[in-house]
Design a protein around this motif. Structure first.
Motif, PDB file in Angstrom:
ATOM      1  N   ARG A 179     -19.894 -66.796  46.734  1.00 31.50           N
ATOM      2  CA  ARG A 179     -19.480 -66.055  45.540  1.00 31.50           C
ATOM      3  C   ARG A 179     -19.108 -64.606  45.866  1.00 31.50           C
ATOM      4  O   ARG A 179     -19.166 -63.735  45.001  1.00 31.50           O
ATOM      5  CB  ARG A 179     -20.571 -66.109  44.477  1.00 31.50           C
ATOM      6  CG  ARG A 179     -20.795 -67.518  43.932  1.00 31.50           C
ATOM      7  CD  ARG A 179     -21.740 -67.558  42.757  1.00 31.50           C
ATOM      8  NE  ARG A 179     -21.856 -68.917  42.242  1.00 31.50           N
ATOM      9  CZ  ARG A 179     -21.044 -69.454  41.348  1.00 31.50           C
ATOM     10  NH1 ARG A 179     -20.055 -68.733  40.865  1.00 31.50           N
ATOM     11  NH2 ARG A 179     -21.213 -70.693  40.927  1.00 31.50           N
ATOM     12  N   THR A 180     -18.718 -64.399  47.128  1.00 36.25           N
ATOM     13  CA  THR A 180     -18.357 -63.055  47.591  1.00 36.25           C
ATOM     14  C   THR A 180     -16.872 -63.003  47.928  1.00 36.25           C
ATOM     15  O   THR A 180     -16.331 -63.908  48.550  1.00 36.25           O
ATOM     16  CB  THR A 180     -19.186 -62.680  48.836  1.00 36.25           C
ATOM     17  OG1 THR A 180     -20.579 -62.678  48.497  1.00 36.25           O
ATOM     18  CG2 THR A 180     -18.799 -61.303  49.352  1.00 36.25           C
ATOM     19  N   ILE A 181     -16.241 -61.931  47.517  1.00 30.79           N
ATOM     20  CA  ILE A 181     -14.823 -61.724  47.791  1.00 30.79           C
ATOM     21  C   ILE A 181     -14.652 -60.279  48.269  1.00 30.79           C
ATOM     22  O   ILE A 181     -15.357 -59.372  47.811  1.00 30.79           O
ATOM     23  CB  ILE A 181     -13.974 -62.015  46.534  1.00 30.79           C
ATOM     24  CG1 ILE A 181     -12.488 -62.128  46.865  1.00 30.79           C
ATOM     25  CG2 ILE A 181     -14.222 -61.006  45.433  1.00 30.79           C
ATOM     26  CD1 ILE A 181     -11.667 -62.764  45.731  1.00 30.79           C
ATOM     27  N   CYS A 182     -13.752 -60.057  49.217  1.00 28.86           N
ATOM     28  CA  CYS A 182     -13.541 -58.709  49.736  1.00 28.86           C
ATOM     29  C   CYS A 182     -12.115 -58.250  49.469  1.00 28.86           C
ATOM     30  O   CYS A 182     -11.245 -59.043  49.095  1.00 28.86           O
ATOM     31  CB  CYS A 182     -13.875 -58.627  51.225  1.00 28.86           C
ATOM     32  SG  CYS A 182     -12.783 -59.572  52.323  1.00 28.86           S
ATOM     33  N   ASP A 238     -15.785 -62.282  57.419  1.00 32.48           N
ATOM     34  CA  ASP A 238     -16.818 -63.215  57.880  1.00 32.48           C
ATOM     35  C   ASP A 238     -17.914 -63.423  56.837  1.00 32.48           C
ATOM     36  O   ASP A 238     -18.651 -64.415  56.896  1.00 32.48           O
ATOM     37  CB  ASP A 238     -17.457 -62.718  59.178  1.00 32.48           C
ATOM     38  CG  ASP A 238     -16.524 -62.826  60.376  1.00 32.48           C
ATOM     39  OD1 ASP A 238     -15.547 -63.600  60.306  1.00 32.48           O
ATOM     40  OD2 ASP A 238     -16.772 -62.132  61.381  1.00 32.48           O
ATOM     41  N   ASN A 239     -18.021 -62.494  55.898  1.00 34.71           N
ATOM     42  CA  ASN A 239     -19.071 -62.585  54.896  1.00 34.71           C
ATOM     43  C   ASN A 239     -18.517 -62.804  53.488  1.00 34.71           C
ATOM     44  O   ASN A 239     -19.221 -62.578  52.501  1.00 34.71           O
ATOM     45  CB  ASN A 239     -19.934 -61.327  54.942  1.00 34.71           C
ATOM     46  CG  ASN A 239     -20.796 -61.276  56.177  1.00 34.71           C
ATOM     47  OD1 ASN A 239     -21.897 -61.830  56.210  1.00 34.71           O
ATOM     48  ND2 ASN A 239     -20.303 -60.629  57.220  1.00 34.71           N
ATOM     49  N   SER A 240     -17.272 -63.259  53.409  1.00 35.41           N
ATOM     50  CA  SER A 240     -16.631 -63.542  52.121  1.00 35.41           C
ATOM     51  C   SER A 240     -16.075 -64.957  52.127  1.00 35.41           C
ATOM     52  O   SER A 240     -15.871 -65.557  53.184  1.00 35.41           O
ATOM     53  CB  SER A 240     -15.492 -62.549  51.850  1.00 35.41           C
ATOM     54  OG  SER A 240     -15.958 -61.217  51.812  1.00 35.41           O
ATOM     55  N   SER A 241     -15.798 -65.470  50.944  1.00 34.03           N
ATOM     56  CA  SER A 241     -15.161 -66.785  50.835  1.00 34.03           C
ATOM     57  C   SER A 241     -13.713 -66.665  50.393  1.00 34.03           C
ATOM     58  O   SER A 241     -13.002 -67.668  50.302  1.00 34.03           O
ATOM     59  CB  SER A 241     -15.926 -67.674  49.861  1.00 34.03           C
ATOM     60  OG  SER A 241     -15.956 -67.111  48.566  1.00 34.03           O
ATOM     61  N   ALA A 242     -13.239 -65.432  50.139  1.00 33.88           N
ATOM     62  CA  ALA A 242     -11.843 -65.201  49.759  1.00 33.88           C
ATOM     63  C   ALA A 242     -11.538 -63.717  49.891  1.00 33.88           C
ATOM     64  O   ALA A 242     -12.447 -62.882  50.029  1.00 33.88           O
ATOM     65  CB  ALA A 242     -11.571 -65.681  48.335  1.00 33.88           C
ATOM     66  N   VAL A 243     -10.249 -63.389  49.833  1.00 30.23           N
ATOM     67  CA  VAL A 243      -9.795 -62.009  49.986  1.00 30.23           C
ATOM     68  C   VAL A 243      -8.791 -61.688  48.886  1.00 30.23           C
ATOM     69  O   VAL A 243      -7.917 -62.509  48.574  1.00 30.23           O
ATOM     70  CB  VAL A 243      -9.131 -61.792  51.368  1.00 30.23           C
ATOM     71  CG1 VAL A 243      -8.608 -60.365  51.498  1.00 30.23           C
ATOM     72  CG2 VAL A 243     -10.098 -62.114  52.500  1.00 30.23           C
ATOM     73  N   ILE A 244      -8.915 -60.511  48.308  1.00 31.53           N
ATOM     74  CA  ILE A 244      -7.883 -59.954  47.437  1.00 31.53           C
ATOM     75  C   ILE A 244      -7.131 -58.911  48.239  1.00 31.53           C
ATOM     76  O   ILE A 244      -7.747 -57.993  48.803  1.00 31.53           O
ATOM     77  CB  ILE A 244      -8.483 -59.322  46.171  1.00 31.53           C
ATOM     78  CG1 ILE A 244      -9.069 -60.392  45.260  1.00 31.53           C
ATOM     79  CG2 ILE A 244      -7.425 -58.506  45.418  1.00 31.53           C
ATOM     80  CD1 ILE A 244      -9.801 -59.828  44.048  1.00 31.53           C
ATOM     81  N   ALA A 245      -5.799 -59.038  48.316  1.00 27.12           N
ATOM     82  CA  ALA A 245      -5.011 -58.142  49.154  1.00 27.12           C
ATOM     83  C   ALA A 245      -3.839 -57.540  48.392  1.00 27.12           C
ATOM     84  O   ALA A 245      -3.087 -58.267  47.734  1.00 27.12           O
ATOM     85  CB  ALA A 245      -4.487 -58.889  50.380  1.00 27.12           C
ATOM     86  N   PHE A 246      -3.699 -56.230  48.478  1.00 31.00           N
ATOM     87  CA  PHE A 246      -2.463 -55.559  48.079  1.00 31.00           C
ATOM     88  C   PHE A 246      -1.685 -55.354  49.365  1.00 31.00           C
ATOM     89  O   PHE A 246      -1.988 -54.475  50.162  1.00 31.00           O
ATOM     90  CB  PHE A 246      -2.761 -54.232  47.390  1.00 31.00           C
ATOM     91  CG  PHE A 246      -1.550 -53.344  47.222  1.00 31.00           C
ATOM     92  CD1 PHE A 246      -0.333 -53.866  46.809  1.00 31.00           C
ATOM     93  CD2 PHE A 246      -1.629 -51.985  47.471  1.00 31.00           C
ATOM     94  CE1 PHE A 246       0.784 -53.056  46.664  1.00 31.00           C
ATOM     95  CE2 PHE A 246      -0.518 -51.160  47.326  1.00 31.00           C
ATOM     96  CZ  PHE A 246       0.681 -51.702  46.933  1.00 31.00           C
ATOM     97  N   ALA A 258      -2.657 -55.798  57.342  1.00 37.25           N
ATOM     98  CA  ALA A 258      -2.074 -56.964  58.004  1.00 37.25           C
ATOM     99  C   ALA A 258      -3.090 -57.626  58.916  1.00 37.25           C
ATOM    100  O   ALA A 258      -3.180 -58.862  58.982  1.00 37.25           O
ATOM    101  CB  ALA A 258      -0.846 -56.551  58.799  1.00 37.25           C
ATOM    102  N   GLN A 259      -3.853 -56.822  59.633  1.00 34.34           N
ATOM    103  CA  GLN A 259      -4.892 -57.351  60.524  1.00 34.34           C
ATOM    104  C   GLN A 259      -5.916 -58.170  59.740  1.00 34.34           C
ATOM    105  O   GLN A 259      -6.300 -59.266  60.157  1.00 34.34           O
ATOM    106  CB  GLN A 259      -5.591 -56.187  61.234  1.00 34.34           C
ATOM    107  CG  GLN A 259      -6.710 -56.590  62.175  1.00 34.34           C
ATOM    108  CD  GLN A 259      -7.469 -55.372  62.670  1.00 34.34           C
ATOM    109  OE1 GLN A 259      -8.270 -54.791  61.938  1.00 34.34           O
ATOM    110  NE2 GLN A 259      -7.193 -54.975  63.908  1.00 34.34           N
ATOM    111  N   THR A 260      -6.351 -57.643  58.598  1.00 32.86           N
ATOM    112  CA  THR A 260      -7.365 -58.325  57.794  1.00 32.86           C
ATOM    113  C   THR A 260      -6.814 -59.613  57.201  1.00 32.86           C
ATOM    114  O   THR A 260      -7.481 -60.653  57.220  1.00 32.86           O
ATOM    115  CB  THR A 260      -7.866 -57.395  56.672  1.00 32.86           C
ATOM    116  OG1 THR A 260      -8.291 -56.154  57.246  1.00 32.86           O
ATOM    117  CG2 THR A 260      -9.030 -58.034  55.929  1.00 32.86           C
ATOM    118  N   VAL A 261      -5.603 -59.563  56.664  1.00 32.53           N
ATOM    119  CA  VAL A 261      -4.993 -60.753  56.081  1.00 32.53           C
ATOM    120  C   VAL A 261      -4.805 -61.833  57.154  1.00 32.53           C
ATOM    121  O   VAL A 261      -5.098 -63.019  56.924  1.00 32.53           O
ATOM    122  CB  VAL A 261      -3.646 -60.401  55.414  1.00 32.53           C
ATOM    123  CG1 VAL A 261      -2.855 -61.655  55.071  1.00 32.53           C
ATOM    124  CG2 VAL A 261      -3.884 -59.556  54.172  1.00 32.53           C
ATOM    125  N   SER A 262      -4.319 -61.438  58.318  1.00 34.53           N
ATOM    126  CA  SER A 262      -4.109 -62.387  59.407  1.00 34.53           C
ATOM    127  C   SER A 262      -5.423 -63.035  59.830  1.00 34.53           C
ATOM    128  O   SER A 262      -5.498 -64.261  60.014  1.00 34.53           O
ATOM    129  CB  SER A 262      -3.458 -61.682  60.592  1.00 34.53           C
ATOM    130  OG  SER A 262      -3.308 -62.568  61.690  1.00 34.53           O
TER     131      SER A 262
END
Length: 233
Positions: free
Chosen positions: A23-26, A163-171, A182-186
């Motif tokens: 239930r964690t998102i970064c 590593d500690n999230s189950s999904a990412v929100i990216a602008f 870009a590094q994080t999304v990749s």
């Protein structure tokens, strides 16, 4: 024991952070200076930034609606701090919401603009937990490795968040493949994490659908966007 240089809050080593990854998102995203102006018009600068922030707010609301309760911010200028601020707004209405701040090293805010340092301080004071992926108080970022310098500080922070999230929100606009965003999304995609991403093209399209430069109509248009996130399991 380490403390934040901005708020005086205790900062723990990142490996000591314990939270429910499911239930964690970064967040990851561009800094304010990297945002292109709407229609390349510098007079639209305020409108552009405000619209980006509204889109980020909508994506955070989607995450809350989908059942995410823990949000990780990397505490950088721009997207990270805007996102953290919006999470704290949700936290006032929902006590189950948690904000985790993860800094890449203890001196990371040394060159922040004064307004962002003040925002960072206020966010740190209200966050549930502050972590750092580098606890050496003398360590700073450097393009070449050396005593108390490392080129890997931001990468380690970014990877920890994924590593500690189950999904990412990216602008993310996708143009600068060398950027931290870009590094994080990749890395997130290599790890199989869903990345819920929007860019300035999406923001500009919302402005156009709203019929121009009335921020109230733009807000209504962005906030009416349907959720693209499935419910947390």
């Amino acid at each position: 024991m380490a403390v934040s240089l901005d708020s005086g809050r205790i900062v723990q080593a990142a490996e000591n952070g314990l939270f429910d990854r499911s239930r964690t998102i970064c967040f990851t995203g561009h800094r304010e200076k990297s945002i292109a102006d709407y229609r390349n018009n510098p007079h639209s600068r305020h409108l552009t930034v405000a619209s980006v922030r509204l889109m980020l707010c909508r994506y955070i609301s989607m995450a809350v609606e989908s059942g995410y309760t823990t949000f990780i911010s990397g505490l950088a200028e721009g997207t990270d701090l805007w996102a953290a601020d919006y999470v704290l707004c949700h936290k006032r209405r929902n006590p189950d919401i948690r904000l985790i701040g993860v800094m890449p090293y203890l001196k990371h805010s040394k060159y922040f603009r004064p307004s962002y340092r003040e925002t960072l301080k206020n966010i740190e004071l209200r966050a549930d937990l502050l972590l750092s992926t580098e606890m050496n108080p003398d360590m700073v970022y450097g393009s070449n490795a050396g005593e108390n310098r490392s080129p890997d500080l931001y990468r380690r922070r970014n990877y920890f968040m994924c590593d500690n999230s189950s999904a990412v929100i990216a602008f993310f606009d996708g143009a600068n493949y060398r950027s931290g965003t870009a590094q994080t999304v990749s890395y997130a995609k290599r790890c199989g994490l869903p990345v819920y991403s929007f860019g300035t093209d999406d923001v500009f399209a919302a402005i156009d659908r709203a019929g121009g430069e009335d921020i109230h109509l733009i807000r209504d248009e962005i906030m009416s966007l349907g959720s693209i996130m499935p419910q947390c399991r």
